[in-house]
Design an enzyme around this catalytic site. Structure first.
Site: not given
Lengths: 259, 259, 259, 259
Positions: D40, D43, D87-88, D156, D258
Site C-alpha cells: 500500500s 509502505s 493482496l487483501d 486453503c 489445518h
C-alpha cells in the site's frame, strides 16, 4: 582434536525427552559419534525407533533409528569415553556413580549430584573454572580414578539467569540481592508432565522445588572455589559477598522456551 | 416422592473427576441425600475434603467435606438405595456387580457393562423404554434379585448425538447412515488425562476406542428391544433398518464442553 | 440509604467490554438502578441487546435488554446522579468533563484523568481519604460545581498491588523499593484486543504503557494528600519516603484473572 | 529452463501475511528471482524490513531486507514476468486486472477472481488441465492479450480436500456426495485475524463464507472444461455427475496447519 579423530559418546536415558534432545543435538555434532544408547530394561533390546515415543520437532536422526537400546550398565557402553545422562532423578544417582567408577566421563542433566560438594555444576560461559574440582572428586575413590568423573549442568531456569548475573558482577562487582520471576514452558516438565487441565487458560504459580533450586544453584555457580582449613577445595557459595536470591517460578501454557 | 421422603444415595469412585461431578450435582438435588462416598483403599478412612484433589469450578459442597470416605464394598453403603458409579474402568466391573448382587440400584458412568446384553444403556430423552430389560437382568441371578440392577449411561459424545438423531427418526423415519465428527474437550479424558505437550497449539485427531464406542452405542440406544426366538429380550441394534454410523473423534484444547 | 431509596445511575461506553462489566455488576446491585446507557452514535437509538456484542459469561441482564442506547451527552442522562464511564481513552476525556460540568458524579475506568492533580485515583481499601480532594476539584470551575466531580479507579494491575503494599506499610512503615512482575489476562486488553496469533503458545513480555502506569499510579495511591505552599492540596506521590517502584508486565494466554 | 535463466517475479501485497509467505518461499526458489515488492501507499518507499511486521518463523530473507517497497502499479514492476498476489480481497480485484492488462502473468491467492468463468482455479496436482482456459481469457481483451492472464489458487481448505477426492475419482469413478468437516488454524485468518478472547479455550464453529467457498470451489476444480453451445469453453462444475458437497468449517486454537 576434531580433525584427528572423533569421540565416541553414549546417552543414558535415551528414550526420555532429555535423552531425545541429547540425541538430536549429538547426531549433528562435529566432534562426537553416537556410539551407545541406554534406557530401562523395558526398552533394552529394541531398535531405538521402536523403543522411543519421539517428541521432538525434527525427525529421529537416521543414524540412531536402528541402534539397539542397551541397559544402563557400564559394560554395555564399552568404546565410549563420555556418557551424557538424561536419566530421571529417581534412578540417576547410582547409575551415574557406576559409570564414574567405571572410568567414564559423565555429563548429567539430572539433579541428583548437583549438590554434591565435589561435583561441579557447570554453565560453560560462567564457571568453567569449577572443573578444577575434578581431581579432588577422583581422589575420593580407592584407588583414585584415572578418567572417571561426574559433572552436572544447572537447572534450565538457573542457566538463563546466571549468565547475565555473571556479566553484571564482572562489570560492576558483587551483587547483593537478586529477585527472579520465571515463566517456564511446559516442555521443562518432561512428558507426560503438566496435565492440560491444569495449564490451558491458566498459569500455575508454583513449580515444586524449582525456586529453592534456583536460589541454591545460583550461589554455587556464581561463587568461587576456595581452599578449606584442611586443604580441601570447597565451593564457597558466594560466601565472601553474601548474595540473597529470591526466585518465584511459574508454569505458563507455552510449549517451548522459558522466560 | 420427593415430598414424602428423600432417597439416600452413595457415590462410588468419589474422588475421581466423574465422582466429583456426581457429588457437585447430587449435593443440590431435591430428591437425593448424599449418604456414603466410596473410593480406593488409599482414600478410605479420610474426610472427603482431605482425600480428594478437587477439580471442579465450584467449591466442595459443605455437606460432604467431613464425610469419611469408605471402601467400595456393599457393607459400607448400608442405608443407600442407589449408588452412582464414577469408578475407573479398570476396577468398575466386579465392584458394580457386587453392589447389584447386594440389591443396590447401580447407575454407572463406567463403560464396563455398556455392552452387556442385559444392561440398558440409557439416554433419558431417547430410550427410557430400555428400562424394560431390568426384570430379565434380575432373573439371571439365583435366586433372582429383588431390587438390584445395573444401568449405564452412554459415552459423553454418544449422548449428544443420539438425542437429535432420535428426534429426526421420530419425525422422518429410520436413518440409513450418519457421519459424526467430534471436537472433544480435555475434561472428558479425566485427570491427569491429556498431557499439555500433546494438546497446546494442537488437536489430537484420534481418541482411542471413542469412535468404535460411538458407532456401537448409537445402534444400541436408537434400536429397540425385541424378543428372540427363545422368548428372551434382546437389544436389536437397529437391525430392522440397518444404520451405518461413522464417527471421527478429535481432542481439542478446550477445557470443558464437547462439540 | 439503600432502604430509603435507590440511586439512578448511567453507564458511558455501555457496549464496550468495560461497560458490559459495569452493567453486569450494577444490574444486581442493591443500591443502584440502571437508568441510562450511553454509547457511540453508531449504537445510539438501538435497544441495548441489539447494539452490543456481548462478551460476558453471564447473559445480558434482562433489565437492560430493551433499554434504548443514548448518545453520551449529559442531556440524555437526566435523572441519573452518578455515571460510570467505561469509555475508550480516545474519547473519554472531554465526555467525562462535560458530565462533570453538568453536575454528575463521574466514576471512570478510563485512564484520561488519572494523572489530573485534582482527580483522586481511588482503590477503596487503600486511599478513600483522597476523596478529600473533591471540593478543590469543584472549586476550579466558575461558578464552582455543587455536585459534579470525576473520580477514577486505578489500572487493574495497580489495584491488585497497592492493597498488600498498603497493608505492609501500615504494619511495618514506609517501603523503600518494590519490584513487580505481572502476568496479565487477555481480557484486560478489551475486544478484539490481543490477536490470537500473538498469544497462543506464547507470552508477550511487554504491555505498552502498563509498566509506567503501574509505577506512577502506585505512588499517587500510596502517597498522602499534603498542602502546598499556596494552601492548595496536592497528592504528594509518597514524597517524604521515596518509594522506588519497578514493574515488568507480561501478557499471558489466560482469558480472565491477572497474576 | 532454470539452468538457462531465472525468471524475475514480483509480489503484490508483500507486507501482509500471505505476501510474507510468498517471499519466504520465493527467496529460496531455484527458478525465480524476487525482483519487485508492492504494497500500500503507506509502505511504498520504505525498505522492506522497515515496512513489514514480519510474522514468519524464519527471519526475513536477507535478499529482500533492503528492497524498497513499490506501489502496486504495473509500471513499478517492469522487468517482472510474473507477479504473485497476496493482496487483501478488498483491493485485489482491480489491481490484479491492471497487471493482467499490462501483460503480466498474475498468480493470485485472493478470492476475487476465483469465480470468474474465464479464470482457472488451479490445484496443480488436480486440474492443471484448466490452464487451457487461458487463451479464451486473453481473447476477451481488445486487442487480445499476448502474455497477460490471471490464475488463482483455491482456498486453503479446499486445496487439502480436492487432492484426495481427485485420487478417489480417478480410482473409483465419480463421487456422488461428500461431507467435509474442517478444523482450521488461526493463521488462515491473517493478522490480526482472530481475537484471542474468541479462541483461547474455545473453538469457533463457523468461518464466514468458508463453507460456501469449499462447496463451490470443489465443484469448479473437480469438474471438467466443456464446450458450450456457442463454442466457448466453460467450467462444467462436475455437472455430468452431480456432486453434492457439504462443508462444516471450524476455527481451532492452533497456530498453523489445518485439519
Amino acid at each position: 582434536m576434531h580433525e584427528g579423530r572423533k569421540i565416541n559418546v553414549g546417552v543414558l536415558g535415551a528414550t526420555g525427552t532429555v535423552g531425545q534432545r541429547f540425541i538430536a543435538l549429538l547426531s549433528e555434532h562435529p566432534f562426537f559419534v553416537l556410539h551407545a544408547l541406554g534406557a530401562s530394561q523395558r526398552s533394552a533390546g529394541k531398535p531405538y525407533a521402536r523403543a522411543v515415543t519421539w517428541k521432538q520437532t525434527k525427525y529421529i536422526p537416521a543414524v540412531v533409528r536402528e541402534v539397539v537400546v542397551q541397559e544402563c550398565k557400564p559394560e554395555c557402553f564399552r568404546g565410549c569415553e563420555i556418557v551424557f545422562s538424561g536419566l530421571d532423578a529417581d534412578v540417576a544417582g547410582p547409575i551415574e556413580e557406576a559409570f564414574r567408577r567405571a572410568e567414564f566421563a559423565v555429563f548429567s542433566n539430572a539433579k541428583n549430584h548437583r549438590r554434591d560438594p565435589n561435583v561441579p555444576l557447570i554453565v560453560p560461559l560462567v564457571n568453567a573454572s569449577h572443573f578444577s574440582m575434578i581431581p579432588q572428586q577422583r581422589s575420593l575413590h580407592n584407588p583414585p580414578l584415572q578418567k572417571g568423573f561426574i559433572v552436572t549442568n544447572a537447572n534450565c531456569s538457573t542457566t538463563g539467569v546466571v549468565i547475565p548475573l555473571a556479566a553484571l558482577e564482572k562489570a560492576f562487582g558483587p551483587i547483593e540481592s537478586c529477585m527472579i520471576t520465571t515463566m517456564q514452558a511446559i516442555s521443562g516438565a518432561g512428558y507426560p508432565g503438566v496435565p492440560s487441565l491444569d495449564i490451558i487458560d491458566n498459569i500455575v504459580p508454583y513449580i515444586g522445588g524449582e525456586e529453592e533450586k534456583m536460589e541454591w544453584e545460583t550461589l554455587k555457580i556464581l561463587g568461587g572455589v576456595s581452599e578449606g582449613e584442611d586443604g580441601r577445595k570447597i565451593f564457597d557459595m558466594h560466601a565472601r559477598q553474601p548474595l540473597r536470591v529470591s526466585a518465584q517460578c511459574n508454569r505458563v501454557p507455552v510449549i517451548e522456551g522459558h522466560t
